[in-house]
Enzyme design. Structure first.
Site, PDB file in Angstrom:
ATOM      1  N   GLN A 191      21.726 -18.421 -34.209  1.00  0.00           N
ATOM      2  CA  GLN A 191      20.326 -18.044 -34.410  1.00  0.00           C
ATOM      3  C   GLN A 191      19.420 -18.503 -33.273  1.00  0.00           C
ATOM      4  O   GLN A 191      18.193 -18.346 -33.360  1.00  0.00           O
ATOM      5  CB  GLN A 191      19.814 -18.624 -35.739  1.00  0.00           C
ATOM      6  CG  GLN A 191      20.580 -18.166 -36.960  1.00  0.00           C
ATOM      7  CD  GLN A 191      20.453 -16.671 -37.230  1.00  0.00           C
ATOM      8  OE1 GLN A 191      19.521 -16.020 -36.768  1.00  0.00           O
ATOM      9  NE2 GLN A 191      21.402 -16.119 -37.972  1.00  0.00           N
ATOM     10  N   LYS A 216      24.545 -10.531 -33.284  1.00  0.00           N
ATOM     11  CA  LYS A 216      23.198 -11.059 -33.515  1.00  0.00           C
ATOM     12  C   LYS A 216      22.344 -11.032 -32.252  1.00  0.00           C
ATOM     13  O   LYS A 216      21.145 -11.324 -32.307  1.00  0.00           O
ATOM     14  CB  LYS A 216      23.272 -12.482 -34.074  1.00  0.00           C
ATOM     15  CG  LYS A 216      23.923 -12.570 -35.453  1.00  0.00           C
ATOM     16  CD  LYS A 216      23.906 -13.986 -35.990  1.00  0.00           C
ATOM     17  CE  LYS A 216      24.747 -14.127 -37.249  1.00  0.00           C
ATOM     18  NZ  LYS A 216      24.163 -13.417 -38.404  1.00  0.00           N
ATOM     19  N   ASP A 230      25.760 -24.786 -33.189  1.00  0.00           N
ATOM     20  CA  ASP A 230      25.841 -23.417 -33.701  1.00  0.00           C
ATOM     21  C   ASP A 230      24.646 -22.647 -33.152  1.00  0.00           C
ATOM     22  O   ASP A 230      23.514 -22.823 -33.607  1.00  0.00           O
ATOM     23  CB  ASP A 230      25.834 -23.435 -35.232  1.00  0.00           C
ATOM     24  CG  ASP A 230      25.859 -22.042 -35.842  1.00  0.00           C
ATOM     25  OD1 ASP A 230      25.742 -21.050 -35.102  1.00  0.00           O
ATOM     26  OD2 ASP A 230      25.982 -21.941 -37.080  1.00  0.00           O
ATOM     27  N   CYS A 250      24.296 -17.811 -47.300  1.00  0.00           N
ATOM     28  CA  CYS A 250      25.448 -18.608 -46.859  1.00  0.00           C
ATOM     29  C   CYS A 250      25.033 -20.045 -46.537  1.00  0.00           C
ATOM     30  O   CYS A 250      25.504 -20.645 -45.562  1.00  0.00           O
ATOM     31  CB  CYS A 250      26.142 -17.978 -45.660  1.00  0.00           C
ATOM     32  SG  CYS A 250      26.890 -16.377 -46.012  1.00  0.00           S
ATOM     33  N   HIS A 294      25.189 -23.466 -42.025  1.00  0.00           N
ATOM     34  CA  HIS A 294      25.769 -22.254 -42.593  1.00  0.00           C
ATOM     35  C   HIS A 294      27.146 -22.608 -43.159  1.00  0.00           C
ATOM     36  O   HIS A 294      27.799 -23.539 -42.697  1.00  0.00           O
ATOM     37  CB  HIS A 294      25.900 -21.215 -41.474  1.00  0.00           C
ATOM     38  CG  HIS A 294      26.262 -19.840 -41.917  1.00  0.00           C
ATOM     39  ND1 HIS A 294      27.555 -19.478 -42.222  1.00  0.00           N
ATOM     40  CD2 HIS A 294      25.510 -18.715 -42.076  1.00  0.00           C
ATOM     41  CE1 HIS A 294      27.587 -18.188 -42.547  1.00  0.00           C
ATOM     42  NE2 HIS A 294      26.357 -17.701 -42.481  1.00  0.00           N
TER      43      HIS A 294
END
Length: 404
Positions: free
Chosen positions: A202, A225, A199, A363, A122
């Site tokens: 997600q 999220k 990261d 992104c 991202h």
């Protein structure tokens, strides 16, 4: 398996209509909807417990402080950190990444040192490192991927040199849905004396993430999220590293003692939490994490994997359908284009049918370039989505295709 009917009742927004059609919300990778108890937690705290934390001797301040620090413990348990000293509250994944780039960069990176990223990252895990490169002269290297959307791990290993200091990798691609083998990548990084940042924006909402099992040095994720509020996020950092890193911002809360000659800093994690924290947001995030814990992360993962497989099967039956990312280990995201239809047109017309998806470069412009497109349409799934909603998506896509 939990009851989808009862779960959907926890999310009032799912019962609304748009353009006189039932809402089909498939933009969960951008943000998830909030269960009633999360919204009520925010309202109740402002109405009954609102006071600044850590600073007051009065009852409300003590109560608000307890809720804030209990939330930190909830996060610690949720990701299995060793200590609450390793759990830092931020505004979200982006701020967490900028914190690491700035503070870790100052402590550990010098001109010529190398940071390895992946082609899937991202922008928030690319731009901060470019800013650091422009300031300090570090070198950025990029792990490529194959046409199925899997990272080339042999190429990854070849990128390491004695100057490699850090690896940054998305646990799950927000475009392709690929679940990257971060545990294996951590082993390789540590074997070369490098650290690894994951990261988890997600991944944390979709399946159990254990920072000790992954053996990662940093993990970042956003509250919004994972069914929590906007404006709150988490940075997990290995305590031994955080101790060596300088503060990211200065001001109240992160100080031990201030004089015009010298300032000493608070102990972890407060050293990295300048100013009044989002103590209402942290509490609401803890409520959200408790919510998904009650449902069961394994059950959530199984349901979303079923939805993903079903969506892939049904969408591939649409003529001129091109799905990006066909890795075996894939979760909760399907990005696609249909013929020569611009994804913006596709998304706009689906919206008129009550179907909310995301369109654009997500992104992740370097990944778009790797795939040879300017943008994609993206459907992303959450614990409350149903097969019937996927059927509506497939029917809607085919209707738009026939219009063109």
């Amino acid at each position: 398996m939990y009851s989808l009917t009862s779960v959907r009742e926890d999310f009032p927004i799912l019962g609304r209509e748009v353009y006189k059609r039932p809402l089909v919300y498939l933009d969960n990778a951008a943000t998830t909807q909030k269960p009633r108890e999360v919204v009520e937690a925010i309202t109740n705290e402002y109405y009954s417990v609102n006071a600044n934390v850590h600073r007051g001797v009065h009852y409300l301040s003590q109560q608000a402080t307890d809720l804030h620090e209990e939330a930190r413990e909830t996060v610690r348990q949720f990701i299995n950190a060793r200590s609450t000293a390793e759990v830092i509250f931020t505004r979200g994944t982006t701020e967490s990444l900028n914190l690491v780039a700035t503070s870790y960069g100052q402590a550990f990176l010098h001109e010529g040192d190398e940071v390895i990223l992946t082609v899937m990252e991202h922008h928030s895990d690319i731009v901060p490192w470019q800013l650091l490169r422009d300031r300090t002269g570090i070198v950025i290297k990029v792990v490529p991927m194959n046409d199925e959307g899997c990272l080339d791990l042999e190429a990854y290993e070849r990128l390491f040199t004695p100057r490699t200091r850090l690896v940054c990798v998305a646990h799950v691609s927000n475009v392709l849905g690929t679940i990257n083998p971060v545990k294996r990548m951590a082993e390789v990084a540590h074997a070369h004396g490098a650290h690894i940042l994951v990261d988890g924006a997600q991944s944390v909402p979709h399946f159990k993430v254990d920072v000790q099992d992954l053996d990662c040095d940093f993990l970042v994720f956003s509250g919004h999220k994972v069914y929590g509020p906007t404006g709150i996020g988490v940075l997990y950092g290995r305590e031994s590293l955080l101790e060596q890193m300088p503060p990211y911002q200065g001001g109240g809360e992160m100080i031990a003692r201030v004089s015009f000659e010298r300032t000493t800093y608070e102990r972890l994690p407060f050293k990295f939490e300048a100013g009044t924290p989002d103590y209402v947001g942290s509490h609401a995030l803890a409520v959200a994490l408790d919510y998904v814990t009650r449902l069961g992360m394994d059950q959530i993962h199984a349901h979303e994997r079923d939805l993903t497989r079903y969506a892939m099967e049904q969408m591939q039956l649409i003529p001129e359908m091109h799905i990006f990312g066909t890795a075996t280990e894939k979760d909760a995201v399907v990005s696609f284009n249909v013929g020569n239809i611009h994804p913006l047109d596709l998304g706009t017309l689906l919206d008129r049918l009550g179907i909310a998806i995301r369109t654009g470069h997500h992104c992740a412009q370097p990944l778009m370039q790797r795939c040879g497109v300017e943008g994609m349409a993206r459907a992303s799934f959450a614990l409350y989505n149903t097969r019937e909603e996927i059927d509506a998506l497939v029917k809607g896509i085919d209707r738009v295709r026939k219009m063109f």
